[in-house]
Design a protein around this motif. Structure first.
Motif, PDB file in Angstrom:
ATOM      1  N   MET A 169     -10.478  11.580  -2.845  1.00  0.00           N
ATOM      2  CA  MET A 169     -10.491  12.996  -2.497  1.00  0.00           C
ATOM      3  C   MET A 169      -9.985  13.257  -1.082  1.00  0.00           C
ATOM      4  SD  MET A 169     -11.363  13.919  -5.399  1.00  0.00           S
ATOM      5  CE  MET A 169     -11.488  15.672  -5.205  1.00  0.00           C
ATOM      6  N   LEU A 170      -9.570  12.204  -0.396  1.00  0.00           N
ATOM      7  CA  LEU A 170      -8.991  12.323   0.937  1.00  0.00           C
ATOM      8  C   LEU A 170      -7.472  12.270   0.791  1.00  0.00           C
ATOM      9  CD1 LEU A 170      -9.397  12.354   4.043  1.00  0.00           C
ATOM     10  CD2 LEU A 170      -9.404   9.861   3.935  1.00  0.00           C
ATOM     11  N   GLY A 171      -6.845  13.436   0.753  1.00  0.00           N
ATOM     12  CA  GLY A 171      -5.399  13.504   0.582  1.00  0.00           C
ATOM     13  C   GLY A 171      -4.670  12.887   1.757  1.00  0.00           C
ATOM     14  N   SER A 172      -3.583  12.165   1.453  1.00  0.00           N
ATOM     15  CA  SER A 172      -2.814  11.487   2.499  1.00  0.00           C
ATOM     16  C   SER A 172      -1.326  11.558   2.206  1.00  0.00           C
ATOM     17  CB  SER A 172      -3.207  10.004   2.565  1.00  0.00           C
ATOM     18  OG  SER A 172      -4.564   9.854   2.870  1.00  0.00           O
ATOM     19  N   ALA A 173      -0.536  11.612   3.264  1.00  0.00           N
ATOM     20  CA  ALA A 173       0.911  11.543   3.119  1.00  0.00           C
ATOM     21  C   ALA A 173       1.288  10.197   2.509  1.00  0.00           C
ATOM     22  CB  ALA A 173       1.582  11.706   4.480  1.00  0.00           C
ATOM     23  N   VAL A 174       2.326  10.198   1.684  1.00  0.00           N
ATOM     24  CA  VAL A 174       2.819   8.975   1.069  1.00  0.00           C
ATOM     25  C   VAL A 174       3.991   8.457   1.907  1.00  0.00           C
ATOM     26  CG1 VAL A 174       3.775   7.921  -1.026  1.00  0.00           C
ATOM     27  CG2 VAL A 174       2.136   9.819  -1.209  1.00  0.00           C
ATOM     28  N   SER A 175       3.924   7.179   2.263  1.00  0.00           N
ATOM     29  CA  SER A 175       4.971   6.538   3.058  1.00  0.00           C
ATOM     30  C   SER A 175       5.391   5.234   2.411  1.00  0.00           C
ATOM     31  CB  SER A 175       4.462   6.227   4.476  1.00  0.00           C
ATOM     32  OG  SER A 175       4.102   7.401   5.153  1.00  0.00           O
ATOM     33  N   VAL A 176       6.624   4.843   2.676  1.00  0.00           N
ATOM     34  CA  VAL A 176       7.082   3.506   2.336  1.00  0.00           C
ATOM     35  C   VAL A 176       7.212   2.755   3.652  1.00  0.00           C
ATOM     36  CG1 VAL A 176       9.031   2.150   1.478  1.00  0.00           C
ATOM     37  CG2 VAL A 176       8.176   4.068   0.149  1.00  0.00           C
ATOM     38  N   ILE A 177       6.526   1.615   3.716  1.00  0.00           N
ATOM     39  CA  ILE A 177       6.519   0.789   4.913  1.00  0.00           C
ATOM     40  C   ILE A 177       7.499  -0.357   4.678  1.00  0.00           C
ATOM     41  CG2 ILE A 177       5.065  -0.470   6.551  1.00  0.00           C
ATOM     42  CD1 ILE A 177       4.184   2.501   5.938  1.00  0.00           C
ATOM     43  N   THR A 178       8.444  -0.563   5.594  1.00  0.00           N
ATOM     44  CA  THR A 178       9.485  -1.572   5.405  1.00  0.00           C
ATOM     45  C   THR A 178       9.557  -2.509   6.602  1.00  0.00           C
ATOM     46  OG1 THR A 178      11.154  -0.117   6.381  1.00  0.00           O
ATOM     47  CG2 THR A 178      10.891  -0.027   3.977  1.00  0.00           C
ATOM     48  N   THR A 179      10.123  -3.680   6.364  1.00  0.00           N
ATOM     49  CA  THR A 179      10.365  -4.646   7.427  1.00  0.00           C
ATOM     50  C   THR A 179      11.628  -5.429   7.106  1.00  0.00           C
ATOM     51  OG1 THR A 179       9.376  -6.383   8.805  1.00  0.00           O
ATOM     52  CG2 THR A 179       9.009  -6.545   6.433  1.00  0.00           C
ATOM     53  N   ASP A 180      12.240  -5.987   8.129  1.00  0.00           N
ATOM     54  CA  ASP A 180      13.360  -6.907   7.952  1.00  0.00           C
ATOM     55  C   ASP A 180      13.391  -7.805   9.170  1.00  0.00           C
ATOM     56  OD1 ASP A 180      15.512  -8.215   6.865  1.00  0.00           O
ATOM     57  OD2 ASP A 180      16.870  -6.496   6.915  1.00  0.00           O
TER      58      ASP A 180
END
Length: 167
Positions: free
Chosen positions: A13-24
């Motif tokens: 019930m705690l809404g959160s922004a959706v992110s894609v976390i990347t690395t290289d």
């Protein structure tokens, strides 16, 4: 201690922004979908990113020492699914979308609402997760768009009507 199911139900019930976390870097190119991202401080600019320590990508993020937080737009549900899909390998995940790089070399999603390019400053293990403290080295703010949030175990769009109601 609160029951794990009750805790998870409450956290849904705690809404959160959706992110894609990347690395290289030396360990290769990897990414995952996350909602556990937050600002820590603006002096120096620092983000907190949580990642399951049993994730296949976890040691690669640690070895590379850099990551990017790509905050998704409402039409990026497919991007979110791709980076959460355990059946896709890293090459398949990245091949489906357009990327660029900033200072650290971590992939930046071209159409993200905003991308934060970070060095992992510190990390520690807490229960089932690794908590990364990430110093923001660069950022790219995208064009105007609608935000993608995850709430009550489903995707939702933050649109202009939602923003107007908040004023």
């Amino acid at each position: 201690m609160v029951d794990t199911k009750l805790f998870r139900d409450g956290m849904s019930m705690l809404g959160s922004a959706v992110s894609v976390i990347t690395t290289d870097g030396e360990a290769g190119q990897f990414g995952f979908t996350a909602t556990a991202v937050t600002s820590v401080t603006d002096e120096p600019p620092t983000l907190l990113v949580c990642m399951n320590k049993n994730s296949f990508a976890n040691p690669h993020f640690k070895k590379n020492g850099v990551l990017s937080v790509n905050v998704l737009q409402s039409h990026h549900q497919g991007v979110s699914w791709d980076f959460a899909n355990r059946e896709l390998n890293s090459e398949q995940r990245f091949a489906k979308h357009k990327w660029e790089v900033l200072k650290t070399g971590s992939p930046i999603l071209e159409e993200a609402l905003v991308s934060f390019d970070c060095e992992i400053h510190e990390s520690h293990e807490m229960g089932s997760h690794t908590v990364f403290y990430c110093r923001v080295k660069d950022a790219k703010v995208g064009t105007d768009g609608q935000g993608l949030v995850y709430f009550n175990r489903a995707y939702h769009c933050l649109n202009e009507q939602s923003a107007a109601m908040a004023k």
